[in-house]
Design a protein around this motif. Structure first.
Motif, PDB file in Angstrom:
ATOM      1  N   VAL A 190       0.821  -1.212   0.000  1.00 61.17           N
ATOM      2  CA  VAL A 190       0.000   0.000   0.000  1.00 61.17           C
ATOM      3  C   VAL A 190       0.855   1.261   0.000  1.00 61.17           C
ATOM      4  O   VAL A 190       0.640   2.185  -0.799  1.00 61.17           O
ATOM      5  CB  VAL A 190      -0.960   0.001   1.211  1.00 61.17           C
ATOM      6  CG1 VAL A 190      -1.700   1.332   1.297  1.00 61.17           C
ATOM      7  CG2 VAL A 190      -1.965  -1.134   1.088  1.00 61.17           C
ATOM      8  N   LEU A 191       1.841   1.323   0.890  1.00 61.48           N
ATOM      9  CA  LEU A 191       2.603   2.556   1.076  1.00 61.48           C
ATOM     10  C   LEU A 191       3.706   2.747   0.038  1.00 61.48           C
ATOM     11  O   LEU A 191       4.022   3.882  -0.339  1.00 61.48           O
ATOM     12  CB  LEU A 191       3.207   2.582   2.482  1.00 61.48           C
ATOM     13  CG  LEU A 191       2.190   2.527   3.633  1.00 61.48           C
ATOM     14  CD1 LEU A 191       2.904   2.482   4.969  1.00 61.48           C
ATOM     15  CD2 LEU A 191       1.232   3.714   3.576  1.00 61.48           C
ATOM     16  N   VAL A 192       4.295   1.647  -0.429  1.00 58.91           N
ATOM     17  CA  VAL A 192       5.399   1.750  -1.395  1.00 58.91           C
ATOM     18  C   VAL A 192       4.894   1.610  -2.831  1.00 58.91           C
ATOM     19  O   VAL A 192       5.195   2.443  -3.690  1.00 58.91           O
ATOM     20  CB  VAL A 192       6.484   0.682  -1.105  1.00 58.91           C
ATOM     21  CG1 VAL A 192       7.593   0.754  -2.160  1.00 58.91           C
ATOM     22  CG2 VAL A 192       7.064   0.875   0.294  1.00 58.91           C
ATOM     23  N   PHE A 193       4.118   0.554  -3.068  1.00 53.01           N
ATOM     24  CA  PHE A 193       3.670   0.295  -4.449  1.00 53.01           C
ATOM     25  C   PHE A 193       2.309   0.922  -4.757  1.00 53.01           C
ATOM     26  O   PHE A 193       1.850   0.859  -5.892  1.00 53.01           O
ATOM     27  CB  PHE A 193       3.611  -1.219  -4.703  1.00 53.01           C
ATOM     28  CG  PHE A 193       4.960  -1.880  -4.696  1.00 53.01           C
ATOM     29  CD1 PHE A 193       5.810  -1.762  -5.787  1.00 53.01           C
ATOM     30  CD2 PHE A 193       5.385  -2.596  -3.588  1.00 53.01           C
ATOM     31  CE1 PHE A 193       7.057  -2.371  -5.775  1.00 53.01           C
ATOM     32  CE2 PHE A 193       6.626  -3.204  -3.569  1.00 53.01           C
ATOM     33  CZ  PHE A 193       7.475  -3.092  -4.665  1.00 53.01           C
ATOM     34  N   LYS A 194       1.670   1.527  -3.749  1.00 51.53           N
ATOM     35  CA  LYS A 194       0.400   2.234  -3.930  1.00 51.53           C
ATOM     36  C   LYS A 194      -0.719   1.330  -4.452  1.00 51.53           C
ATOM     37  O   LYS A 194      -1.570   1.748  -5.224  1.00 51.53           O
ATOM     38  CB  LYS A 194       0.577   3.435  -4.889  1.00 51.53           C
ATOM     39  CG  LYS A 194       1.681   4.389  -4.500  1.00 51.53           C
ATOM     40  CD  LYS A 194       1.443   5.004  -3.117  1.00 51.53           C
ATOM     41  CE  LYS A 194       2.560   5.967  -2.741  1.00 51.53           C
ATOM     42  NZ  LYS A 194       2.382   6.519  -1.369  1.00 51.53           N
ATOM     43  N   TRP A 195      -0.715   0.057  -4.018  1.00 50.42           N
ATOM     44  CA  TRP A 195      -1.817  -0.846  -4.355  1.00 50.42           C
ATOM     45  C   TRP A 195      -2.896  -0.637  -3.292  1.00 50.42           C
ATOM     46  O   TRP A 195      -2.862  -1.234  -2.225  1.00 50.42           O
ATOM     47  CB  TRP A 195      -1.349  -2.301  -4.351  1.00 50.42           C
ATOM     48  CG  TRP A 195      -0.314  -2.598  -5.405  1.00 50.42           C
ATOM     49  CD1 TRP A 195       0.143  -1.764  -6.380  1.00 50.42           C
ATOM     50  CD2 TRP A 195       0.416  -3.821  -5.560  1.00 50.42           C
ATOM     51  NE1 TRP A 195       1.101  -2.375  -7.144  1.00 50.42           N
ATOM     52  CE2 TRP A 195       1.290  -3.653  -6.669  1.00 50.42           C
ATOM     53  CE3 TRP A 195       0.415  -5.044  -4.900  1.00 50.42           C
ATOM     54  CZ2 TRP A 195       2.145  -4.655  -7.099  1.00 50.42           C
ATOM     55  CZ3 TRP A 195       1.257  -6.041  -5.327  1.00 50.42           C
ATOM     56  CH2 TRP A 195       2.125  -5.855  -6.421  1.00 50.42           C
ATOM     57  N   GLU A 196      -3.878   0.174  -3.591  1.00 49.20           N
ATOM     58  CA  GLU A 196      -4.825   0.619  -2.568  1.00 49.20           C
ATOM     59  C   GLU A 196      -6.162  -0.107  -2.606  1.00 49.20           C
ATOM     60  O   GLU A 196      -7.076   0.228  -1.860  1.00 49.20           O
ATOM     61  CB  GLU A 196      -5.034   2.132  -2.706  1.00 49.20           C
ATOM     62  CG  GLU A 196      -3.745   2.908  -2.459  1.00 49.20           C
ATOM     63  CD  GLU A 196      -3.917   4.411  -2.544  1.00 49.20           C
ATOM     64  OE1 GLU A 196      -5.041   4.853  -2.875  1.00 49.20           O
ATOM     65  OE2 GLU A 196      -2.946   5.132  -2.269  1.00 49.20           O
ATOM     66  N   SER A 197      -6.303  -1.114  -3.453  1.00 46.51           N
ATOM     67  CA  SER A 197      -7.523  -1.914  -3.486  1.00 46.51           C
ATOM     68  C   SER A 197      -7.583  -2.818  -2.258  1.00 46.51           C
ATOM     69  O   SER A 197      -6.553  -3.224  -1.708  1.00 46.51           O
ATOM     70  CB  SER A 197      -7.566  -2.765  -4.756  1.00 46.51           C
ATOM     71  OG  SER A 197      -8.538  -3.777  -4.658  1.00 46.51           O
ATOM     72  N   VAL A 198      -8.801  -3.161  -1.825  1.00 48.10           N
ATOM     73  CA  VAL A 198      -8.979  -4.063  -0.687  1.00 48.10           C
ATOM     74  C   VAL A 198      -8.391  -5.443  -0.981  1.00 48.10           C
ATOM     75  O   VAL A 198      -8.064  -6.205  -0.058  1.00 48.10           O
ATOM     76  CB  VAL A 198     -10.478  -4.168  -0.317  1.00 48.10           C
ATOM     77  CG1 VAL A 198     -11.241  -4.976  -1.351  1.00 48.10           C
ATOM     78  CG2 VAL A 198     -10.665  -4.764   1.069  1.00 48.10           C
ATOM     79  N   GLU A 199      -8.200  -5.763  -2.265  1.00 45.31           N
ATOM     80  CA  GLU A 199      -7.595  -7.047  -2.638  1.00 45.31           C
ATOM     81  C   GLU A 199      -6.163  -7.169  -2.135  1.00 45.31           C
ATOM     82  O   GLU A 199      -5.630  -8.273  -2.015  1.00 45.31           O
ATOM     83  CB  GLU A 199      -7.626  -7.228  -4.156  1.00 45.31           C
ATOM     84  CG  GLU A 199      -9.033  -7.384  -4.730  1.00 45.31           C
ATOM     85  CD  GLU A 199      -9.023  -7.675  -6.214  1.00 45.31           C
ATOM     86  OE1 GLU A 199      -7.926  -7.883  -6.783  1.00 45.31           O
ATOM     87  OE2 GLU A 199     -10.111  -7.704  -6.819  1.00 45.31           O
ATOM     88  N   THR A 200      -5.538  -6.031  -1.845  1.00 47.63           N
ATOM     89  CA  THR A 200      -4.180  -6.040  -1.308  1.00 47.63           C
ATOM     90  C   THR A 200      -4.086  -6.870  -0.039  1.00 47.63           C
ATOM     91  O   THR A 200      -3.091  -7.554   0.213  1.00 47.63           O
ATOM     92  CB  THR A 200      -3.719  -4.599  -1.022  1.00 47.63           C
ATOM     93  OG1 THR A 200      -3.808  -3.836  -2.229  1.00 47.63           O
ATOM     94  CG2 THR A 200      -2.294  -4.567  -0.508  1.00 47.63           C
TER      95      THR A 200
END
Length: 422
Positions: free
Chosen positions: A150-160
């Motif tokens: 989330v913080l580094v790769f900015k994958w902000e979907s709940v699937e993360t």
């Protein structure tokens, strides 16, 4: 009961609890009540599937670890894990969230089952250091990988959340495979009807109780989704997780007790250890609940967000049932370790009846508070049944309600050994 084992298990459970809180806080702030609700429902689906996979990969492995060849029972467990992990999620497709996250359900079901088989073997072999270490490492990896994604790769979907969970289980399963392969002799598979029957016979009885108890724990999630929406599930799941955090003590004691009793032929010694654990658990749980209930509503809103303003009220109504389950869990593990499984099924079935009939009335009418009242009532009724059955088998004395002088001294010695050992 070994002081070292108790404190190690407690430390592991405490770390897991703190990491879970970290993940909950992270998820509520990034994905809100609705996102947290989706996570809670998918995790509940995984738990439902897990009760079926655990017929072979769970308590059966622990119980028979010292009684049958480890390589043989693990082989059956791995096959069961893969077959059930792939097929069972397909039966969850009546739920919209299950259809949307089906691929995650399948992958995680297989990995969690394989992981459970391995740590169940460690528990049955009294290798509690390994059991605790891998249990904690899974949560550590999950927490760290979510943060990186989330913080580094900015994958902000709940699937993360689910991608990070897959990574954590996969890494640890591969590591455990490598270790177990070196230590255990795996013979060419030759299906033994007797072995499979033993594993299944013990496993389905313990898992039936666990499944019914899970419905007591989480059926309210599904009722809330139907009557009040996914966001209400998110709020209730946070309330449940926070109040259930006090189970860290009871489950730590219960795991050590189970490992002791399942390898102990002395009935009187097992009963004495169970009674001592019950009193210790009651004292610790009351103190922890008092601490949680002293936290103001504003703090919960500050931590989780404005949409979680009802968390404190739900925790208040959950607390009596949480205390009852914490203490009765000790007795439940005693019954499981001594193969007295019928009473566990009965008490869970009674609790489920309370949940269903009261829940269908209270949750549509009172929402989150209704769900909390029903859950607490179900916990209390089922726990009282377990207490009654235990004290039918074990003679009851007035001292069973309080620490005796010798038990109090034992408790002080346990603390001194841990705090002041050289």
């Amino acid at each position: 009961m070994k002081t070292k084992s108790i404190f190690q298990t407690f430390a592991s459970r405490l770390l897991i609890m703190l990491l879970n809180f970290g993940i909950i806080i992270f998820s509520t702030n990034f994905w809100g009540a609705e996102g947290r609700g989706v996570i809670a429902l998918v995790v509940a689906d995984l738990a439902v599937i897990g009760f079926f996979t655990n017929i072979i990969v769970g308590s059966s492995i622990s119980y028979f670890a010292a009684k049958l060849a480890p390589g043989e029972i693990l082989t059956y467990a791995y096959i069961w894990a893969v077959v059930c992990g792939i097929s069972l999620p397909l039966f969850m497709l009546f739920n919209e969230h299950s259809r949307e996250y089906l691929h995650y359900l399948i992958i995680l079901s297989v990995l969690i089952a394989l992981f459970t088989a391995n740590i169940s073997l460690f528990l049955g072999q009294k290798k509690l250091e390994r059991y605790n270490a891998y249990s904690a490492m899974q949560n550590i990896l999950h927490f760290l990988v979510i943060g990186i994604m989330v913080l580094v790769f900015k994958w902000e979907s709940v699937e993360t959340y689910f991608k990070a969970q897959i990574f954590s289980y996969l890494v640890l399963v591969l590591i455990m495979f490598a270790i177990i392969w070196r230590e255990i002799k795996f013979t060419r598979l030759n299906l033994s009807q007797s072995t499979v029957k033993k594993l299944f016979s013990y496993g389905w009885k313990t898992q039936l109780s666990a499944f019914l108890q899970f419905l007591n724990y989480r059926l309210s999630f599904y009722f809330l989704e139907i009557f009040r929406g996914v966001a209400s599930v998110g709020v209730f799941s946070v309330s449940a997780a926070f109040s259930e955090s006090v189970w860290t003590v009871s489950r730590s004691l219960a795991l050590v007790l189970y490992s002791d009793v399942v390898n102990n032929a002395d009935h009187h010694d097992s009963v004495a250890k169970t009674k001592f654990s019950v009193k210790l658990c009651f004292l610790a749980t009351v103190l922890l609940l008092a601490l949680i209930l002293s936290i103001p509503t504003k703090i919960y809103m500050l931590i989780f967000g404005e949409s979680f303003h009802e968390v404190k009220n739900v925790i208040v109504v959950l607390s009596p049932g949480i205390l009852m389950i914490a203490v009765s869990d000790i007795i439940g593990y005693y019954f499981a370790a001594t193969h007295q499984l019928k009473i566990l099924n009965i008490k869970s079935a009674v609790g489920l009846v309370v949940t269903v009939f009261c829940g269908l009335y209270a949750i549509p009418k009172w929402g989150l508070i209704g769900a909390g009242i029903v859950t607490s009532l179900s916990y209390s009724v089922s726990s009282l049944l377990l207490f009654w059955k235990f004290y039918q088998n074990a003679s009851f004395k007035g001292s069973d309600l309080f620490f005796t002088q010798s038990e109090f001294q034992q408790l002080l010695n346990m603390v001194n050994q841990k705090l002041f050992k050289k």
